[in-house]
Motif scaffolding. Structure first.
Motif, PDB file in Angstrom:
ATOM      1  N   PRO A 141      59.015  35.867  56.791  1.00  0.00           N
ATOM      2  CA  PRO A 141      58.674  35.080  58.143  1.00  0.00           C
ATOM      3  C   PRO A 141      60.519  33.858  58.575  1.00  0.00           C
ATOM      4  N   GLU A 142      60.889  33.788  57.763  1.00  0.00           N
ATOM      5  CA  GLU A 142      62.390  33.544  58.358  1.00  0.00           C
ATOM      6  C   GLU A 142      63.531  34.515  58.623  1.00  0.00           C
ATOM      7  N   PHE A 143      62.970  35.589  58.065  1.00  0.00           N
ATOM      8  CA  PHE A 143      63.746  36.758  58.658  1.00  0.00           C
ATOM      9  C   PHE A 143      65.357  36.181  57.906  1.00  0.00           C
ATOM     10  N   TYR A 279      56.713  34.785  51.246  1.00  0.00           N
ATOM     11  CA  TYR A 279      56.252  34.563  52.127  1.00  0.00           C
ATOM     12  C   TYR A 279      56.021  33.364  52.400  1.00  0.00           C
ATOM     13  N   ASN A 280      56.895  32.002  52.811  1.00  0.00           N
ATOM     14  CA  ASN A 280      56.913  30.651  53.078  1.00  0.00           C
ATOM     15  C   ASN A 280      57.425  30.565  54.182  1.00  0.00           C
ATOM     16  N   SER A 282      56.742  26.809  54.879  1.00  0.00           N
ATOM     17  CA  SER A 282      57.524  26.254  55.276  1.00  0.00           C
ATOM     18  C   SER A 282      59.100  25.650  54.888  1.00  0.00           C
ATOM     19  N   VAL A 283      59.656  25.385  55.408  1.00  0.00           N
ATOM     20  CA  VAL A 283      61.248  26.017  55.401  1.00  0.00           C
ATOM     21  C   VAL A 283      61.557  24.398  55.386  1.00  0.00           C
ATOM     22  N   VAL A 284      63.202  24.178  54.825  1.00  0.00           N
ATOM     23  CA  VAL A 284      63.701  22.703  55.602  1.00  0.00           C
ATOM     24  C   VAL A 284      64.578  23.551  56.479  1.00  0.00           C
ATOM     25  N   ASN A 285      65.782  22.900  57.032  1.00  0.00           N
ATOM     26  CA  ASN A 285      66.115  23.365  58.003  1.00  0.00           C
ATOM     27  C   ASN A 285      67.897  23.101  57.570  1.00  0.00           C
ATOM     28  N   ASP A 286      68.324  23.677  58.627  1.00  0.00           N
ATOM     29  CA  ASP A 286      69.926  22.818  58.007  1.00  0.00           C
ATOM     30  C   ASP A 286      69.801  21.232  58.264  1.00  0.00           C
ATOM     31  N   ILE A 291      60.231  22.309  58.312  1.00  0.00           N
ATOM     32  CA  ILE A 291      59.936  22.754  60.068  1.00  0.00           C
ATOM     33  C   ILE A 291      58.632  24.227  59.327  1.00  0.00           C
ATOM     34  N   ARG A 292      58.043  24.405  60.222  1.00  0.00           N
ATOM     35  CA  ARG A 292      56.816  25.596  59.740  1.00  0.00           C
ATOM     36  C   ARG A 292      57.201  26.511  60.817  1.00  0.00           C
TER      37      ARG A 292
END
Length: 303
Positions: A141-143, A279-280, A282-286, A291-292
């Protein structure tokens, strides 16, 4: 002295032992020589359509002189300028320089006069160790496709993934779920001269319409096949000729990349490279914020 020694070996040892011992002596000599870097001069320009055959010929010529397993990936990683040159054959990079390329296979991969270094045993060991510690990480989902060495991120590339639908594919003869599959596994094969086949109608094609509307021949860039959780889903990591589709759920399940990025991934992912597709949401941006992401496959709705 060497002749006397070998003659003595024949007299005092059984035949097989003498051959094995003399072979070790030769290998020891080659090993000591291998610690000095060998250089190969490119005597004439090598086009992409001949590039892999040329590399194979170099590997075949020098393989018996090295005490390690010389192969294409070790050779190219010892000569990183090759990857840079191949990246610059990307259609869109060339167009940014106002240079239209109809047939990428006719572009120069190795310019005449350049030098290839055959790594010594110490250099080759370092490269092999790096391969052993490499991870290909894909978050659907983050591509994004990332390449890690140990815990250090080396590269991050935009990708496209499979669509959220089921469709009949003539290639397989059945209805397929086109979502990109998740799991842990490894790289199991490379296709260095791929055929481009539309899985929907099983038709092979030889030209492509680019994002700018121009038509070109299809490039020769290796496809990479993955195996996840012991299963082969037919999911490939390969370049797309339409990077406008990156960042979207657009493919029939494969992971698409830019042409330039595909060369980097290929040379950082020899056979058996560890791979994970997840397929996560919930991720941490730069900036360090959690963020979701959008649930492109609507898994949360199904749960």
């Amino acid at each position: 002295m060497a002749i006397i020694l070998l003659f003595t070996l024949k007299l005092c040892c059984p035949k097989d032992e003498a051959l094995n011992l003399s072979s070790k002596l030769v290998n020891t000599e080659v090993f000591s020589k291998s610690n000095s870097v060998k250089k190969v001069f490119v005597k004439k320009k090598v086009l992409i359509e001949n590039y892999f055959n040329y590399l194979d010929s170099i590997v075949e010529k020098y393989q018996h002189l090295t005490p390690y397993d010389l192969n294409e990936h070790v050779l190219v990683r010892a000569n990183p300028w090759i990857i840079d040159t191949l990246q610059n054959t990307d259609y869109y990079r060339m167009m940014a320089k106002d240079s239209f390329v109809y047939n990428q296979k006719k572009m120069i991969a190795l310019p005449m006069g350049n030098t290839l270094v055959i790594p010594n045993s110490i250099q080759a060991k370092k490269i092999s160790d790096r391969f052993q510690n490499t991870l290909i990480d894909i978050n659907i989902p983050e591509f994004k496709l990332r390449i890690y060495e140990d815990s250090i991120k080396l590269f991050e590339f935009p990708i496209r993934v499979g669509t959220n639908e089921k469709k009949y594919l003539k290639m397989s003869g059945r209805i397929q779920d086109l979502k990109t599959k998740t799991g842990k596994g490894s790289i199991i094969s490379h296709v260095r001269n791929p055929r481009y086949v539309n899985p929907v109608n099983n038709h092979e094609y030889f030209v492509t319409k680019r994002d700018d509307g121009k038509v070109t021949k299809l490039p020769q860039i290796p496809f990479i096949e993955t195996e996840l959780n012991g299963l082969r889903h037919g999911q490939l990591i390969h370049p797309t000729t339409n990077p406008i589709t990156l960042g979207k759920a657009y493919s029939n399940g494969c992971i698409g990349t830019k042409e330039a990025d595909a060369w980097v991934i290929y040379y950082y992912a020899p056979i058996n490279t560890e791979t994970q597709i997840r397929y996560n949401l919930s991720v941490v941006n730069d900036r360090g914020d959690t963020i979701r992401l959008k649930d492109i496959y609507e898994f949360t709705k199904k749960n």
